[in-house]
Write a protein that holds these residues in place. Structure first.
Motif, PDB file in Angstrom:
ATOM      1  N   GLU A 176     -29.183   7.561 -35.220  1.00 51.27           N
ATOM      2  CA  GLU A 176     -28.784   7.211 -33.857  1.00 51.27           C
ATOM      3  C   GLU A 176     -29.603   6.040 -33.321  1.00 51.27           C
ATOM      4  O   GLU A 176     -29.058   5.124 -32.699  1.00 51.27           O
ATOM      5  CB  GLU A 176     -28.917   8.418 -32.936  1.00 51.27           C
ATOM      6  N   ALA A 177     -30.912   6.053 -33.539  1.00 53.78           N
ATOM      7  CA  ALA A 177     -31.757   4.954 -33.066  1.00 53.78           C
ATOM      8  C   ALA A 177     -31.328   3.639 -33.725  1.00 53.78           C
ATOM      9  O   ALA A 177     -31.244   2.601 -33.063  1.00 53.78           O
ATOM     10  CB  ALA A 177     -33.228   5.248 -33.366  1.00 53.78           C
TER      11      ALA A 177
ATOM     12  N   HIS B 150     -28.764   2.243 -30.930  1.00 51.98           N
ATOM     13  CA  HIS B 150     -29.721   1.463 -30.139  1.00 51.98           C
ATOM     14  C   HIS B 150     -30.172   0.197 -30.859  1.00 51.98           C
ATOM     15  O   HIS B 150     -31.123  -0.463 -30.416  1.00 51.98           O
ATOM     16  CB  HIS B 150     -30.928   2.332 -29.758  1.00 51.98           C
ATOM     17  N   ASP B 151     -29.498  -0.115 -31.983  1.00 55.47           N
ATOM     18  CA  ASP B 151     -29.757  -1.345 -32.737  1.00 55.47           C
ATOM     19  C   ASP B 151     -31.233  -1.516 -33.097  1.00 55.47           C
ATOM     20  O   ASP B 151     -31.794  -2.600 -33.038  1.00 55.47           O
ATOM     21  CB  ASP B 151     -29.251  -2.555 -31.952  1.00 55.47           C
ATOM     22  N   MET B 152     -31.882  -0.408 -33.436  1.00 53.68           N
ATOM     23  CA  MET B 152     -33.290  -0.410 -33.790  1.00 53.68           C
ATOM     24  C   MET B 152     -33.421  -0.560 -35.309  1.00 53.68           C
ATOM     25  O   MET B 152     -32.760   0.157 -36.047  1.00 53.68           O
ATOM     26  CB  MET B 152     -33.928   0.915 -33.339  1.00 53.68           C
TER      27      MET B 152
END
Length: 114
Positions: free
Chosen positions: A48-49, A53-55
């Motif tokens: 998910e990150a 969140h484009d991490m």
């Protein structure tokens, strides 16, 4: 017809903590638990990150594992600013760097590769 097995659930503080299963059932699923793909899985929070969140994966894993940049940089024998650049996505890590970072965080290289 074989009767269904009733598994015993052991609770701790009102929550299921363990399930006792017959050895035959455990031996049947054990190969699935030992498969490389299970060991090299990526937790939902990391996915998910990374996706939502484009991490970068390096940062997502580091934060998931509760490590600081300094911790990881020290373990990987690299400078913290270099790790920060990788985590911002300013540069693409080489295979050797990914290998050092994976080892520093107890991961496989495949878990860090994007």
């Amino acid at each position: 017809m074989k009767a269904p097995t009733e598994y015993q659930t052991i609770y701790h503080d009102g929550q299921p903590a363990f399930v006792l299963v017959p050895v035959a059932d455990f031996e049947r699923v054990r190969p699935l638990l030992e498969r490389r793909s299970v060991r090299d899985a990526i937790p939902q929070a990391v996915v998910e990150a990374h996706v939502l969140h484009d991490m970068p994966l390096i940062r997502a894993w580091r934060e998931y594992l509760g490590l600081t940049q300094e911790d990881v940089a020290q373990r990987a024998c690299m400078q913290q600013p270099a790790l920060a650049r990788l985590e911002r996505g300013d540069s693409t890590p080489r295979k050797a760097t990914l290998t050092k970072l994976a080892k520093a965080m107890g991961l496989s290289v495949e878990q860090l590769a994007e």
